[in-house]
Design a protein around this motif. Structure first.
Motif, PDB file in Angstrom:
ATOM      1  N   GLN A 290       7.259  54.562  18.147  1.00 43.39           N
ATOM      2  CA  GLN A 290       6.181  53.611  18.407  1.00 43.39           C
ATOM      3  C   GLN A 290       5.239  53.496  17.200  1.00 43.39           C
ATOM      4  O   GLN A 290       4.015  53.476  17.340  1.00 43.39           O
ATOM      5  CB  GLN A 290       5.406  54.027  19.662  1.00 43.39           C
ATOM      6  CG  GLN A 290       6.197  53.889  20.944  1.00 43.39           C
ATOM      7  CD  GLN A 290       6.576  52.445  21.223  1.00 43.39           C
ATOM      8  OE1 GLN A 290       5.739  51.539  21.190  1.00 43.39           O
ATOM      9  NE2 GLN A 290       7.853  52.207  21.488  1.00 43.39           N
ATOM     10  N   VAL A 291       5.839  53.449  16.013  1.00 44.53           N
ATOM     11  CA  VAL A 291       5.080  53.205  14.778  1.00 44.53           C
ATOM     12  C   VAL A 291       5.419  51.791  14.332  1.00 44.53           C
ATOM     13  O   VAL A 291       6.555  51.506  13.922  1.00 44.53           O
ATOM     14  CB  VAL A 291       5.438  54.224  13.684  1.00 44.53           C
ATOM     15  CG1 VAL A 291       4.619  53.957  12.419  1.00 44.53           C
ATOM     16  CG2 VAL A 291       5.214  55.640  14.182  1.00 44.53           C
ATOM     17  N   HIS A 292       4.449  50.871  14.436  1.00 45.94           N
ATOM     18  CA  HIS A 292       4.724  49.444  14.255  1.00 45.94           C
ATOM     19  C   HIS A 292       4.008  48.881  13.022  1.00 45.94           C
ATOM     20  O   HIS A 292       2.781  49.033  12.882  1.00 45.94           O
ATOM     21  CB  HIS A 292       4.279  48.662  15.491  1.00 45.94           C
ATOM     22  CG  HIS A 292       4.906  49.149  16.759  1.00 45.94           C
ATOM     23  ND1 HIS A 292       6.243  48.951  17.054  1.00 45.94           N
ATOM     24  CD2 HIS A 292       4.387  49.848  17.810  1.00 45.94           C
ATOM     25  CE1 HIS A 292       6.521  49.488  18.226  1.00 45.94           C
ATOM     26  NE2 HIS A 292       5.415  50.034  18.714  1.00 45.94           N
ATOM     27  N   LEU A 293       4.793  48.245  12.163  1.00 51.89           N
ATOM     28  CA  LEU A 293       4.219  47.544  11.009  1.00 51.89           C
ATOM     29  C   LEU A 293       3.805  46.154  11.464  1.00 51.89           C
ATOM     30  O   LEU A 293       4.646  45.343  11.877  1.00 51.89           O
ATOM     31  CB  LEU A 293       5.254  47.460   9.889  1.00 51.89           C
ATOM     32  CG  LEU A 293       4.814  46.800   8.589  1.00 51.89           C
ATOM     33  CD1 LEU A 293       3.710  47.604   7.922  1.00 51.89           C
ATOM     34  CD2 LEU A 293       6.006  46.646   7.646  1.00 51.89           C
ATOM     35  N   LEU A 294       2.521  45.854  11.416  1.00 46.25           N
ATOM     36  CA  LEU A 294       2.019  44.563  11.892  1.00 46.25           C
ATOM     37  C   LEU A 294       2.227  43.479  10.833  1.00 46.25           C
ATOM     38  O   LEU A 294       2.095  43.744   9.632  1.00 46.25           O
ATOM     39  CB  LEU A 294       0.531  44.674  12.244  1.00 46.25           C
ATOM     40  CG  LEU A 294       0.197  45.645  13.386  1.00 46.25           C
ATOM     41  CD1 LEU A 294      -1.317  45.687  13.628  1.00 46.25           C
ATOM     42  CD2 LEU A 294       0.926  45.262  14.666  1.00 46.25           C
ATOM     43  N   PRO A 295       2.555  42.250  11.255  1.00 51.76           N
ATOM     44  CA  PRO A 295       2.843  41.168  10.306  1.00 51.76           C
ATOM     45  C   PRO A 295       1.683  40.920   9.335  1.00 51.76           C
ATOM     46  O   PRO A 295       0.533  40.781   9.751  1.00 51.76           O
ATOM     47  CB  PRO A 295       3.069  39.955  11.207  1.00 51.76           C
ATOM     48  CG  PRO A 295       3.476  40.518  12.532  1.00 51.76           C
ATOM     49  CD  PRO A 295       2.733  41.810  12.657  1.00 51.76           C
ATOM     50  N   TYR A 296       2.034  40.840   8.059  1.00 53.87           N
ATOM     51  CA  TYR A 296       1.036  40.651   7.001  1.00 53.87           C
ATOM     52  C   TYR A 296       0.200  39.409   7.228  1.00 53.87           C
ATOM     53  O   TYR A 296      -1.027  39.432   7.117  1.00 53.87           O
ATOM     54  CB  TYR A 296       1.753  40.574   5.651  1.00 53.87           C
ATOM     55  CG  TYR A 296       0.856  40.249   4.482  1.00 53.87           C
ATOM     56  CD1 TYR A 296       0.161  41.250   3.820  1.00 53.87           C
ATOM     57  CD2 TYR A 296       0.718  38.929   4.027  1.00 53.87           C
ATOM     58  CE1 TYR A 296      -0.656  40.963   2.736  1.00 53.87           C
ATOM     59  CE2 TYR A 296      -0.102  38.632   2.948  1.00 53.87           C
ATOM     60  CZ  TYR A 296      -0.784  39.651   2.303  1.00 53.87           C
ATOM     61  OH  TYR A 296      -1.601  39.347   1.237  1.00 53.87           O
ATOM     62  N   ASN A 297       0.843  38.271   7.574  1.00 55.76           N
ATOM     63  CA  ASN A 297       0.130  36.994   7.666  1.00 55.76           C
ATOM     64  C   ASN A 297      -0.819  36.929   8.852  1.00 55.76           C
ATOM     65  O   ASN A 297      -1.701  36.064   8.900  1.00 55.76           O
ATOM     66  CB  ASN A 297       1.123  35.832   7.734  1.00 55.76           C
ATOM     67  CG  ASN A 297       1.963  35.877   9.005  1.00 55.76           C
ATOM     68  OD1 ASN A 297       2.507  36.924   9.362  1.00 55.76           O
ATOM     69  ND2 ASN A 297       2.108  34.751   9.676  1.00 55.76           N
ATOM     70  N   LEU A 298      -0.669  37.850   9.825  1.00 51.69           N
ATOM     71  CA  LEU A 298      -1.531  37.831  11.000  1.00 51.69           C
ATOM     72  C   LEU A 298      -2.590  38.931  10.991  1.00 51.69           C
ATOM     73  O   LEU A 298      -3.566  38.846  11.741  1.00 51.69           O
ATOM     74  CB  LEU A 298      -0.692  37.973  12.276  1.00 51.69           C
ATOM     75  CG  LEU A 298       0.254  36.828  12.608  1.00 51.69           C
ATOM     76  CD1 LEU A 298       1.052  37.155  13.862  1.00 51.69           C
ATOM     77  CD2 LEU A 298      -0.511  35.518  12.792  1.00 51.69           C
ATOM     78  N   PHE A 299      -2.395  39.963  10.146  1.00 55.75           N
ATOM     79  CA  PHE A 299      -3.309  41.099  10.228  1.00 55.75           C
ATOM     80  C   PHE A 299      -3.877  41.557   8.880  1.00 55.75           C
ATOM     81  O   PHE A 299      -4.958  42.141   8.838  1.00 55.75           O
ATOM     82  CB  PHE A 299      -2.607  42.282  10.915  1.00 55.75           C
ATOM     83  CG  PHE A 299      -2.265  41.999  12.347  1.00 55.75           C
ATOM     84  CD1 PHE A 299      -3.196  42.192  13.352  1.00 55.75           C
ATOM     85  CD2 PHE A 299      -1.015  41.510  12.690  1.00 55.75           C
ATOM     86  CE1 PHE A 299      -2.893  41.907  14.674  1.00 55.75           C
ATOM     87  CE2 PHE A 299      -0.690  41.229  14.014  1.00 55.75           C
ATOM     88  CZ  PHE A 299      -1.640  41.431  15.010  1.00 55.75           C
ATOM     89  N   ALA A 300      -3.186  41.310   7.774  1.00 55.17           N
ATOM     90  CA  ALA A 300      -3.734  41.700   6.470  1.00 55.17           C
ATOM     91  C   ALA A 300      -4.926  40.824   6.108  1.00 55.17           C
ATOM     92  O   ALA A 300      -5.843  41.249   5.414  1.00 55.17           O
ATOM     93  CB  ALA A 300      -2.670  41.608   5.386  1.00 55.17           C
ATOM     94  N   VAL A 301      -4.904  39.569   6.589  1.00 52.52           N
ATOM     95  CA  VAL A 301      -6.066  38.686   6.491  1.00 52.52           C
ATOM     96  C   VAL A 301      -6.361  38.180   7.896  1.00 52.52           C
ATOM     97  O   VAL A 301      -5.504  38.225   8.776  1.00 52.52           O
ATOM     98  CB  VAL A 301      -5.810  37.482   5.548  1.00 52.52           C
ATOM     99  CG1 VAL A 301      -5.616  37.957   4.121  1.00 52.52           C
ATOM    100  CG2 VAL A 301      -4.609  36.673   6.018  1.00 52.52           C
ATOM    101  N   ASN A 302      -7.571  37.708   8.102  1.00 52.22           N
ATOM    102  CA  ASN A 302      -7.912  37.150   9.406  1.00 52.22           C
ATOM    103  C   ASN A 302      -7.016  35.944   9.672  1.00 52.22           C
ATOM    104  O   ASN A 302      -6.910  35.047   8.830  1.00 52.22           O
ATOM    105  CB  ASN A 302      -9.380  36.731   9.418  1.00 52.22           C
ATOM    106  CG  ASN A 302      -9.854  36.285  10.783  1.00 52.22           C
ATOM    107  OD1 ASN A 302      -9.369  35.296  11.317  1.00 52.22           O
ATOM    108  ND2 ASN A 302     -10.793  37.006  11.352  1.00 52.22           N
ATOM    109  N   PRO A 303      -6.344  35.876  10.839  1.00 51.38           N
ATOM    110  CA  PRO A 303      -5.362  34.815  11.063  1.00 51.38           C
ATOM    111  C   PRO A 303      -5.935  33.464  11.454  1.00 51.38           C
ATOM    112  O   PRO A 303      -5.196  32.507  11.659  1.00 51.38           O
ATOM    113  CB  PRO A 303      -4.512  35.377  12.205  1.00 51.38           C
ATOM    114  CG  PRO A 303      -5.481  36.193  12.989  1.00 51.38           C
ATOM    115  CD  PRO A 303      -6.402  36.808  11.970  1.00 51.38           C
ATOM    116  N   GLY A 304      -7.255  33.347  11.593  1.00 54.36           N
ATOM    117  CA  GLY A 304      -7.858  32.061  11.916  1.00 54.36           C
ATOM    118  C   GLY A 304      -7.363  31.519  13.238  1.00 54.36           C
ATOM    119  O   GLY A 304      -7.385  32.209  14.257  1.00 54.36           O
ATOM    120  N   THR A 305      -6.871  30.283  13.231  1.00 52.98           N
ATOM    121  CA  THR A 305      -6.431  29.651  14.476  1.00 52.98           C
ATOM    122  C   THR A 305      -5.169  30.297  15.038  1.00 52.98           C
ATOM    123  O   THR A 305      -4.786  30.016  16.174  1.00 52.98           O
ATOM    124  CB  THR A 305      -6.167  28.147  14.267  1.00 52.98           C
ATOM    125  OG1 THR A 305      -5.160  27.979  13.272  1.00 52.98           O
ATOM    126  CG2 THR A 305      -7.436  27.431  13.848  1.00 52.98           C
TER     127      THR A 305
END
Length: 325
Positions: A290-305
């Motif tokens: 249960q070690v999950h790499l979160l998507p860069y485009n949604l979490f490395a920067v604020n994903p906005g809309t």
């Protein structure tokens, strides 16, 4: 009264009627926007009082998140950041717009040369450093914070007013909030998993608290973030230094990893280094994969809309037994 006097009287009445009609027509010809000042004062996220145009025509945005939100409500820009962290539709829309450098180090000479009437930046030291030069050039800059879900909603409202498109902003917000309510409703009344959110690079690692964007979403989904407990909460800070021993003692059910890079090879190495660390080998999250790499485009920067999509990704990891929208 004589016939001559009647002619004078009727003539004067006719003249007054014509003048009155012209006056009324002139008043009706004035646009409603003229009733409001062309400029007004707002308070930005740094607590600064800034006078800005009510309808700016030459906007420069210095970061990806604000750029995506501004375009979502009908805005256009004359300058943009050098970044790949944008949805494909926004990338296509701004492809011909001059790039003014990366967010932490924009080109101030190029910015001034573009003659903006408003700049949208972030509440970080590297954009605070631009203020003296921009003040001398008479260019207002707003330093915006996008650190949680509510700030996305508030910023969309504000940008809708700036662009003169409040109805479009309201429609975008309604879509986001509908998905938010559905996801949160689906995850209620389920056992709350214990998690740690690691923000890292090959050089350093931190834990994200509820004051960070991802930590805010995790809290809204009902999970328990170990970084928010005790002396490790960091008070008003969004991130605190990672303590491998502290995490081992807390023994979380899930570990989320966010990195500075979209490169899969680099991220895989970072994940393996953490998972294989002696202090973490016996963790519940490691043992159950249960070690999950979160998507860069949604979490490395604020994903906005795309915040609804980010929320859905998190909910899927936190509550895999629940079907997500």
């Amino acid at each position: 009264m004589s016939q001559h006097s009647n002619r004078i009287t009727f003539g004067m009445i006719g003249l007054l009627l014509v003048v009155s009609i012209l006056f009324l027509l002139k008043g009706q010809a004035q646009p409603a926007d003229n009733q409001a000042p062309a400029r007004y004062q707002v308070t930005d996220s740094a607590g600064r009082q800034v006078e800005i145009p009510r309808r700016p025509q030459r906007v420069i945005v210095l970061n990806a998140s604000n750029l995506e939100l501004f375009y979502a409500v009908g805005g256009t820009v004359v300058g943009r950041p050098t970044t790949e962290a944008l949805p494909e539709a926004v990338k296509a829309a701004v492809r011909q717009v001059p790039a003014i450098g990366i967010t932490p180090n924009p080109n101030i000479e190029q910015i001034v040369a573009l003659r903006p009437d408003l700049i949208l930046g972030v509440n970080m030291p590297f954009h605070h450093n631009l203020i003296p030069v921009l003040n001398k050039a008479g260019i207002p800059i707003l330093l915006q914070a996008l650190e949680n879900y509510q700030q996305i909603i508030d910023t969309l409202h504000f940008y809708g007013e700036l662009t003169g498109q409040p109805e479009q902003a309201a429609a975008v917000i309604a879509g986001i909030e509908a998905r938010y309510e559905t996801v949160v409703k689906n995850t209620k009344n389920h056992p709350a998993p214990k998690v740690v959110i690691v923000w890292g690079s090959p050089e350093s690692f931190h834990m994200a608290t509820a004051r960070s964007f991802t930590g805010d979403l995790v809290k809204r989904l009902g999970a328990v973030n170990v970084a928010d407990a005790g002396d490790h909460s960091g008070g008003q800070m969004g991130y605190v230094p990672l303590s491998m021993e502290y995490v081992a003692k807390q023994n979380p059910d899930k570990i989320f990893l966010i990195t500075h890079s979209p490169d899969e090879k680099t991220n895989g190495k970072i994940r393996n280094d953490l998972v294989n660390h002696p202090a973490w080998r016996g963790l519940k999250a490691v043992a159950t994969n249960q070690v999950h790499l979160l998507p860069y485009n949604l979490f490395a920067v604020n994903p906005g809309t795309q915040v609804g999509e980010a929320l859905t990704v998190l909910a899927g990891f936190l509550y895999p037994e629940v079907t997500q929208p």
